[in-house]
Scaffold this motif. Structure first.
Motif, PDB file in Angstrom:
ATOM      1  N   VAL A  11      -2.762  16.732   3.678  1.00 53.42           N
ATOM      2  CA  VAL A  11      -2.450  15.338   3.386  1.00 53.42           C
ATOM      3  C   VAL A  11      -2.890  14.998   1.964  1.00 53.42           C
ATOM      4  O   VAL A  11      -3.768  15.644   1.397  1.00 53.42           O
ATOM      5  CB  VAL A  11      -3.122  14.366   4.384  1.00 53.42           C
ATOM      6  CG1 VAL A  11      -2.579  14.567   5.784  1.00 53.42           C
ATOM      7  CG2 VAL A  11      -4.631  14.524   4.359  1.00 53.42           C
ATOM      8  N   ALA A  12      -2.253  13.979   1.407  1.00 51.08           N
ATOM      9  CA  ALA A  12      -2.585  13.517   0.058  1.00 51.08           C
ATOM     10  C   ALA A  12      -2.611  12.001   0.063  1.00 51.08           C
ATOM     11  O   ALA A  12      -1.765  11.352   0.688  1.00 51.08           O
ATOM     12  CB  ALA A  12      -1.554  14.023  -0.953  1.00 51.08           C
ATOM     13  N   GLN A  13      -3.592  11.424  -0.606  1.00 46.40           N
ATOM     14  CA  GLN A  13      -3.705   9.967  -0.656  1.00 46.40           C
ATOM     15  C   GLN A  13      -3.009   9.427  -1.895  1.00 46.40           C
ATOM     16  O   GLN A  13      -3.217   9.911  -3.007  1.00 46.40           O
ATOM     17  CB  GLN A  13      -5.169   9.533  -0.672  1.00 46.40           C
ATOM     18  CG  GLN A  13      -5.333   8.012  -0.600  1.00 46.40           C
ATOM     19  CD  GLN A  13      -6.786   7.578  -0.682  1.00 46.40           C
ATOM     20  OE1 GLN A  13      -7.507   8.003  -1.574  1.00 46.40           O
ATOM     21  NE2 GLN A  13      -7.218   6.752   0.244  1.00 46.40           N
ATOM     22  N   ILE A  14      -2.175   8.409  -1.682  1.00 45.23           N
ATOM     23  CA  ILE A  14      -1.480   7.712  -2.770  1.00 45.23           C
ATOM     24  C   ILE A  14      -1.848   6.243  -2.663  1.00 45.23           C
ATOM     25  O   ILE A  14      -1.617   5.618  -1.628  1.00 45.23           O
ATOM     26  CB  ILE A  14       0.046   7.863  -2.655  1.00 45.23           C
ATOM     27  CG1 ILE A  14       0.458   9.335  -2.576  1.00 45.23           C
ATOM     28  CG2 ILE A  14       0.736   7.161  -3.823  1.00 45.23           C
ATOM     29  CD1 ILE A  14       0.268  10.092  -3.864  1.00 45.23           C
ATOM     30  N   LEU A  15      -2.433   5.680  -3.720  1.00 47.63           N
ATOM     31  CA  LEU A  15      -2.779   4.258  -3.734  1.00 47.63           C
ATOM     32  C   LEU A  15      -1.743   3.498  -4.559  1.00 47.63           C
ATOM     33  O   LEU A  15      -1.545   3.785  -5.735  1.00 47.63           O
ATOM     34  CB  LEU A  15      -4.181   4.061  -4.324  1.00 47.63           C
ATOM     35  CG  LEU A  15      -5.339   4.676  -3.526  1.00 47.63           C
ATOM     36  CD1 LEU A  15      -6.660   4.455  -4.242  1.00 47.63           C
ATOM     37  CD2 LEU A  15      -5.389   4.120  -2.111  1.00 47.63           C
ATOM     38  N   LEU A  16      -1.082   2.534  -3.911  1.00 48.28           N
ATOM     39  CA  LEU A  16      -0.022   1.770  -4.559  1.00 48.28           C
ATOM     40  C   LEU A  16      -0.230   0.280  -4.363  1.00 48.28           C
ATOM     41  O   LEU A  16      -0.947  -0.158  -3.465  1.00 48.28           O
ATOM     42  CB  LEU A  16       1.340   2.141  -3.966  1.00 48.28           C
ATOM     43  CG  LEU A  16       1.897   3.545  -4.175  1.00 48.28           C
ATOM     44  CD1 LEU A  16       3.238   3.661  -3.466  1.00 48.28           C
ATOM     45  CD2 LEU A  16       2.042   3.853  -5.649  1.00 48.28           C
ATOM     46  N   THR A  17       0.416  -0.486  -5.202  1.00 47.25           N
ATOM     47  CA  THR A  17       0.594  -1.922  -4.986  1.00 47.25           C
ATOM     48  C   THR A  17       2.081  -2.204  -5.073  1.00 47.25           C
ATOM     49  O   THR A  17       2.879  -1.341  -5.459  1.00 47.25           O
ATOM     50  CB  THR A  17      -0.148  -2.758  -6.039  1.00 47.25           C
ATOM     51  OG1 THR A  17       0.472  -2.535  -7.315  1.00 47.25           O
ATOM     52  CG2 THR A  17      -1.615  -2.386  -6.113  1.00 47.25           C
ATOM     53  N   LEU A  18       2.476  -3.407  -4.733  1.00 50.29           N
ATOM     54  CA  LEU A  18       3.886  -3.765  -4.853  1.00 50.29           C
ATOM     55  C   LEU A  18       4.384  -3.596  -6.281  1.00 50.29           C
ATOM     56  O   LEU A  18       5.536  -3.247  -6.517  1.00 50.29           O
ATOM     57  CB  LEU A  18       4.107  -5.203  -4.378  1.00 50.29           C
ATOM     58  CG  LEU A  18       4.144  -5.406  -2.861  1.00 50.29           C
ATOM     59  CD1 LEU A  18       4.190  -6.873  -2.518  1.00 50.29           C
ATOM     60  CD2 LEU A  18       5.325  -4.680  -2.244  1.00 50.29           C
ATOM     61  N   ALA A  19       3.510  -3.840  -7.259  1.00 51.43           N
ATOM     62  CA  ALA A  19       3.923  -3.699  -8.661  1.00 51.43           C
ATOM     63  C   ALA A  19       4.352  -2.270  -8.969  1.00 51.43           C
ATOM     64  O   ALA A  19       5.236  -2.046  -9.809  1.00 51.43           O
ATOM     65  CB  ALA A  19       2.794  -4.123  -9.590  1.00 51.43           C
ATOM     66  N   ASP A  20       3.753  -1.290  -8.288  1.00 52.95           N
ATOM     67  CA  ASP A  20       4.111   0.102  -8.524  1.00 52.95           C
ATOM     68  C   ASP A  20       5.515   0.411  -8.038  1.00 52.95           C
ATOM     69  O   ASP A  20       6.104   1.425  -8.434  1.00 52.95           O
ATOM     70  CB  ASP A  20       3.120   1.038  -7.826  1.00 52.95           C
ATOM     71  CG  ASP A  20       1.731   0.966  -8.429  1.00 52.95           C
ATOM     72  OD1 ASP A  20       1.622   0.954  -9.666  1.00 52.95           O
ATOM     73  OD2 ASP A  20       0.759   0.910  -7.667  1.00 52.95           O
ATOM     74  N   THR A  21       6.062  -0.414  -7.164  1.00 56.33           N
ATOM     75  CA  THR A  21       7.426  -0.197  -6.688  1.00 56.33           C
ATOM     76  C   THR A  21       8.416  -1.144  -7.350  1.00 56.33           C
ATOM     77  O   THR A  21       9.612  -1.064  -7.083  1.00 56.33           O
ATOM     78  CB  THR A  21       7.497  -0.389  -5.160  1.00 56.33           C
ATOM     79  OG1 THR A  21       7.142  -1.739  -4.821  1.00 56.33           O
ATOM     80  CG2 THR A  21       6.558   0.569  -4.460  1.00 56.33           C
ATOM     81  N   GLU A  22       7.935  -2.028  -8.208  1.00 57.75           N
ATOM     82  CA  GLU A  22       8.812  -2.983  -8.881  1.00 57.75           C
ATOM     83  C   GLU A  22       9.007  -2.681 -10.363  1.00 57.75           C
ATOM     84  O   GLU A  22      10.087  -2.895 -10.900  1.00 57.75           O
ATOM     85  CB  GLU A  22       8.265  -4.407  -8.713  1.00 57.75           C
ATOM     86  CG  GLU A  22       8.355  -4.919  -7.277  1.00 57.75           C
ATOM     87  CD  GLU A  22       7.704  -6.277  -7.114  1.00 57.75           C
ATOM     88  OE1 GLU A  22       6.877  -6.644  -7.977  1.00 57.75           O
ATOM     89  OE2 GLU A  22       8.032  -6.963  -6.131  1.00 57.75           O
TER      90      GLU A  22
END
Length: 406
Positions: free
Chosen positions: A133-144
């Motif tokens: 497994v790998a951890q990815i930390l995102l926010t909505l801004a990372d997808t916008e």
């Protein structure tokens, strides 16, 4: 085996309030091809499913059953991405924070502690099934924001290519909107769209959408199939959920709007059972939201018609032929660039005689693109001093105006 047993269609009673609404149907197969045929699946896991309500302790047995389901899907050759809440719920318990609403700083502190525990739990349980497994930390801004979007997508795509299971967490230690408004469901829908996923699974504390919140209205009727999110469908959703999970059916319906717009089918089902993904394959009660187009078509339509191009790449005849054959655009085939663009921006692709062939998201800013024009992919790292990938525009980030073989 997950996804192998088919269950015949069973007629379900249709509520009178929906008789004139073609968007919500009350007859649907219990196991649909949208599930059995999905090659890439995003699964959203809420805090209330992961943490005990009274103590905040991790529900290890439940999580182990979910990871076992993921392992079974992986054996079938499916890509699985988990979007997991739970860091705040676990962290507040370890920090001894009081029950009830937390201040923003307390929520962020709890997330910082809980993320470590949550990541360790996933790593330990996945190892038992032979998974990485790998951890990815995102926010909505990372997808916008397109540059951050492109970086995140390439990272997750690489992990999937290496047969790892990405576990995406909201980056609650720095983000504020996700904590305040419970955008975890919407974040999972954006991740699904970003990855062109075939199916988004929202594990909930209820087994789907009802005509009214079932905990408030005993006469509420289950809706198995939604083909369009109408005002009537939106009205069926309640407000926030539990104290641990700030989302509710309202945010799940909003997630459905995002997912369907990206061409991703979505299913809402209960997570309050062991092996919740296996249960979908065995015909458990769910609500399906069905997209009208596939993810690739939706993504290419977004690229071609909804993004303002920032520049132009002029390509030679050989590169044009390669694109029509379904290939990515390499630097070797580009002869000139115009405009001012950054990595992730939309650009026009033109032939040397000026015809617009299509549009795409560039992997390089103009300054870097100019330095590698006409050069072989193997030379890029030496020229730029970093490895940015062999493609100026990857085929998955491209929408051509003429049909290609891809």
């Amino acid at each position: 085996m997950l996804g192998k047993r088919l269950v015949p269609c069973l007629p379900l009673p249709r509520p009178a309030a929906l008789m004139s609404q073609p968007a919500a149907k009350s007859e649907a197969p219990l196991v649909r091809p949208e599930w059995t045929g999905a090659r890439r699946i995003v699964v959203k896991i809420g805090s209330a499913l992961l943490a005990e309500r009274d103590t905040g302790a991790l529900k290890t047995e439940w999580l182990a059953s979910l990871v076992a389901d993921v392992a079974e899907l992986a054996k079938q050759g499916k890509d699985v991405v988990l979007v997991s809440s739970g860091s705040i719920a676990l962290g507040r318990h370890k920090l001894g924070l009081p029950k009830g609403p937390l201040e923003l700083a307390q929520s962020q502190a709890a997330a910082a502690v809980g993320q470590i525990s949550l990541a360790h739990a996933y790593q330990e349980l996945a190892a038992r099934s032979g998974l990485t497994v790998a951890q990815i930390l995102l926010t909505l801004a990372d997808t916008e924001q397109r540059r951050r979007y492109l970086n995140a997508r390439h990272t997750i795509e690489t992990l999937l290519g290496l047969k790892a299971i990405p576990v995406v967490n909201e980056n609650d230690t720095v983000a504020t909107a996700e904590i305040k408004y419970g955008d975890n469901d919407r974040l999972s829908a954006r991740v699904a769209g970003m990855l062109s996923a075939d199916c988004l699974v929202l594990l909930s504390d209820v087994d789907g959408l009802y005509t009214a919140p079932p905990n408030e209205d005993p006469s509420a009727t289950h809706i198995p199939l939604v083909t369009e999110i109408t005002p009537e469908i939106e009205a069926m959703a309640g407000d926030a959920g539990t104290e641990l999970s700030k989302g509710g059916m309202k945010t799940k319906v909003e997630a459905g709007r995002i997912a369907l717009g990206a061409g991703t089918n979505m299913v809402i089902t209960t997570g309050k059972v062991l092996h919740p993904l296996r249960a979908i394959s065995e015909g458990s009660k769910v609500t399906w939201f069905l997209a009208k187009q596939d993810p690739v078509t939706a993504r290419k339509r977004w690229i071609s018609g909804q993004l303002e191009p920032r520049g132009t790449l002029h390509i030679d005849q050989g590169a044009a032929a390669a694109l029509l054959a379904g290939k990515s655009l390499l630097a070797a085939g580009v002869r000139r660039v115009d405009g001012t663009f950054e990595r992730g921006d939309s650009v026009i692709i033109r032939s040397l005689d000026g015809r617009e062939l299509g549009r795409g998201l560039t992997s390089y800013a103009r300054a870097d693109a100019e330095r590698i024009l006409g050069r072989k992919s193997s030379e890029i790292a030496d020229i730029l001093g970093f490895e940015g990938g062999p493609e100026l525009i990857h085929r998955n980030d491209m929408a051509l105006h003429r049909k290609s073989k891809h």
